[in-house]
Design a protein around this motif. Structure first.
Motif, short mmCIF file in Angstrom:
data_model
loop_
_atom_site.label_atom_id
_atom_site.label_comp_id
_atom_site.label_asym_id
_atom_site.label_seq_id
_atom_site.Cartn_x
_atom_site.Cartn_y
_atom_site.Cartn_z
N PHE A 97 0.82 -1.22 0.00
CA PHE A 97 0.00 0.00 0.00
C PHE A 97 0.85 1.27 0.00
O PHE A 97 0.31 2.37 -0.04
N ALA A 98 2.18 1.14 0.06
CA ALA A 98 3.07 2.28 0.27
C ALA A 98 2.96 3.30 -0.85
O ALA A 98 2.67 2.97 -2.01
N THR A 99 3.21 4.55 -0.50
CA THR A 99 3.18 5.64 -1.50
C THR A 99 4.59 6.02 -1.95
O THR A 99 4.74 6.80 -2.89
N THR A 100 5.62 5.49 -1.29
CA THR A 100 7.00 5.77 -1.70
C THR A 100 7.53 4.61 -2.53
O THR A 100 6.88 3.57 -2.66
N SER A 101 8.73 4.78 -3.06
CA SER A 101 9.30 3.76 -3.94
C SER A 101 10.17 2.75 -3.20
O SER A 101 10.79 1.90 -3.82
N LEU A 102 10.22 2.84 -1.87
CA LEU A 102 11.09 1.94 -1.13
C LEU A 102 10.63 0.49 -1.23
O LEU A 102 9.47 0.17 -1.01
N ASP A 103 11.57 -0.36 -1.57
CA ASP A 103 11.36 -1.81 -1.58
C ASP A 103 12.58 -2.40 -0.90
O ASP A 103 13.67 -2.47 -1.47
N SER A 127 -5.51 -8.71 -5.74
CA SER A 127 -4.67 -7.72 -5.06
C SER A 127 -4.88 -6.33 -5.63
O SER A 127 -4.93 -5.35 -4.88
N ALA A 128 -5.01 -6.23 -6.93
CA ALA A 128 -5.22 -4.92 -7.56
C ALA A 128 -6.53 -4.31 -7.10
O ALA A 128 -6.62 -3.09 -6.87
N ARG A 129 -7.56 -5.14 -6.93
CA ARG A 129 -8.85 -4.63 -6.46
C ARG A 129 -8.73 -4.12 -5.03
O ARG A 129 -9.26 -3.05 -4.68
N VAL A 130 -8.03 -4.86 -4.17
CA VAL A 130 -7.83 -4.43 -2.79
C VAL A 130 -7.07 -3.11 -2.75
O VAL A 130 -7.46 -2.18 -2.03
N LEU A 131 -5.99 -3.02 -3.51
CA LEU A 131 -5.18 -1.80 -3.51
C LEU A 131 -5.99 -0.60 -3.98
O LEU A 131 -5.84 0.51 -3.47
#
Length: 364
Positions: free
Chosen positions: A194-200, A268-272
Motif C-alpha cells: 500500500f506504500a506511496t513511496t518507492s522503497l522496496d 490484489s489490484a482490487r484491494v489496492l
C-alpha cells in the motif's frame, strides 16, 4: 502440599504489556480496527484452501518449500534467502530470539506496532523505544544516536503502524550506511503493497547484509485468518533463523492459500484500489472537518487526537464501526469499506458537536 504455591513466569514476562484488543468488535457492523482486508479471499484462494484441507491429516512440508520457491522466483532472490512461517510477526520473534537476548538492546520507533515491546521482552532483550519525529515519521537520526555497544537489532516499521507515515528509499539507505554492520536492521514491511513511496527493502539486501525484510499475506492478500508471512534476508541470517524456528511452522492450508493469493494479481489490484480510494476519501472528509491527517502508506488512516481518542472510539462503535484508539495519541481506522468510512466521519461529527457544547473541552 502448599496450596498457595504455583509456577511463576520469568519476571520479564510478568512485566510485559498485553497486546490490546479493539473495543466493540462483537457489537458492530464493520471492523475498521485490525487493518484486515475488506474483501474475503478470492474464489481461487478458497478453492486452494479446500484442496489443501483434504490433506489435513498429513504434516505440511518442513519449511514451506513450495511457497519459498514461489516467493524467491517472484522477488528474484535465492530460496535460501527466504524463510516462511505463521505470519511475519512469528518470524520477527524467531529472528529476535536468534540474534538478541539477555544483556542486549533492541531499538524501535514509538509509537509503532504495539507487539514490538512484547517480542523484545520475550527474547530477553531490553527495549529502547525512540519517539517519532514531530511529523509522525521515524526519527532516524535519534535512532542512530540511541545505538550503543549493547545494541543488537533495530526494528524499522515502514510504512509505520499506526501512523501510516513512511521514510523514503534515500533516507533508509543513508540510515543503513550509518548503522554498525554488527547490528541487525529488521525492516517490517507488512504494509509495503500500500506504500506511496518507492522503497522496496528487498532491493537493498545485496548492499546491506545486516538487513532483514518482513512481509505478510494478511493485509493486501486477505489471509489474516490463516497466518502466513515471510522474511527475506542474507542466506547466512536466514539459515540461523531456520535453526531457531519450530518445524512445520506453516500449515498446509496457509501455504496453499498464500501461493494462490500471491498469483491472483486481479484480487490484489482490487484491494489496492479500494484502499487508495478509501484513504483519499476519509482524509478529505477529515480535512473538511478540521482534522489534518498524515499521508498514509497503509490500509488505514491515522487521526491524531491528543484528547478524545477514547471518546471517538466509543462514538464509532455507536455508529456501527470499530476503530483502534491510542489514549493521548490518536485513532487508527482501516479503510476500504465506504459505509464504514462514512460511519467514522459521522462519529467525528458527533464528537465535534459534543466538544462545541462543552466549554473548555478541546481535542487538540
Amino acid at each position: 502440599m502448599n496450596s498457595g504455591s504455583r509456577p511463576e513466569p520469568r519476571k520479564v514476562i510478568a512485566a510485559l504489556p498485553q497486546y490490546s484488543s479493539a473495543a466493540g468488535t462483537s457489537r458492530v457492523t464493520w471492523r475498521a480496527s485490525s487493518n484486515e482486508s475488506v474483501l474475503p479471499p478470492s474464489p481461487r484462494v478458497v478453492e486452494a484452501i479446500a484442496r489443501a484441507g483434504a490433506t489435513a491429516h498429513l504434516y505440511p512440508s518442513l519449511l514451506g518449500d513450495a511457497l519459498v520457491a514461489d516467493i524467491a522466483e517472484r522477488l528474484q532472490v535465492t530460496a535460501r534467502q527466504v524463510v516462511v512461517g505463521g505470519g511475519s510477526l512469528a518470524l520477527l520473534q524467531q529472528t529476535l530470539s536468534t540474534y538478541t537476548g539477555h544483556g542486549t538492546e533492541v531499538i524501535f520507533g514509538w509509537r509503532s506496532y504495539e507487539a514490538y515491546p512484547i517480542l523484545v521482552g520475550v527474547a530477553g532483550s531490553d527495549a529502547v523505544p525512540v519517539p517519532l519525529g514531530a511529523d509522525g515519521t521515524h526519527d532516524l537520526a535519534a535512532m542512530l544516536a540511541a545505538v550503543t555497544p549493547s545494541t543488537k537489532a533495530i526494528i524499522l516499521c515502514n510504512p509505520n503502524n499506526p501512523t501510516g507515515t513512511e521514510v523514503g528509499r534515500e533516507q533508509v539507505e543513508l540510515f543503513l550506511q550509518r548503522v554498525p554492520p554488527t547490528v541487525l536492521v529488521l525492516l517490517d514491511e507488512a504494509y509495503q503493497e500500500f506504500a506511496t513511496t518507492s522503497l522496496d527493502g528487498v532491493g537493498l539486501l545485496d548492499a546491506y547484509p545486516n538487513l532483514a525484510v518482513f512481509r505478510t499475506f494478511s493485509k493486501a492478500y486477505g489471509l489474516a485468518g490463516l497466518r502466513a508471512g515471510y522474511m527475506v534476508t542474507s542466506e547466512e541470517i536466514a539459515d540461523f533463523v531456520r535453526v531457531a524456528s519450530p518445524p512445520f511452522g506453516l500449515s498446509t492450508v496457509a501455504e496453499a492459500a498464500a501461493q494462490e493469493a500471491g498469483a491472483d494479481a486481479d484480487y490484489s489490484a482490487r484491494v489496492l484500489r479500494l484502499v487508495a480510494e478509501g484513504r483519499d476519501r476519509l482524509r478529505a472528509g477529515l480535512a473538511e472537518r478540521g482534522f489534518p491527517t498524515p499521508v498514509s502508506g497503509g490500509n488505514f488512516v491515522w487521526i491524531p487526537l491528543p484528547h478524545g481518542a477514547r471518546e471517538l472510539e466509543v462514538g464509532c462503535i455507536a455508529r456501527g464501526v470499530s476503530v483502534r484508539a491510542f489514549d493521548g495519541e490518536g485513532v487508527r481506522a482501516t479503510v476500504g469499506e465506504r459505509a464504514a468510512e462514512d460511519a467514522v466521519l459521522a462519529a467525528v461529527d458527533d464528537l465535534m458537536a459534543t466538544v462545541a457544547s462543552s466549554p473548555g473541552k478541546t481535542l487538540t
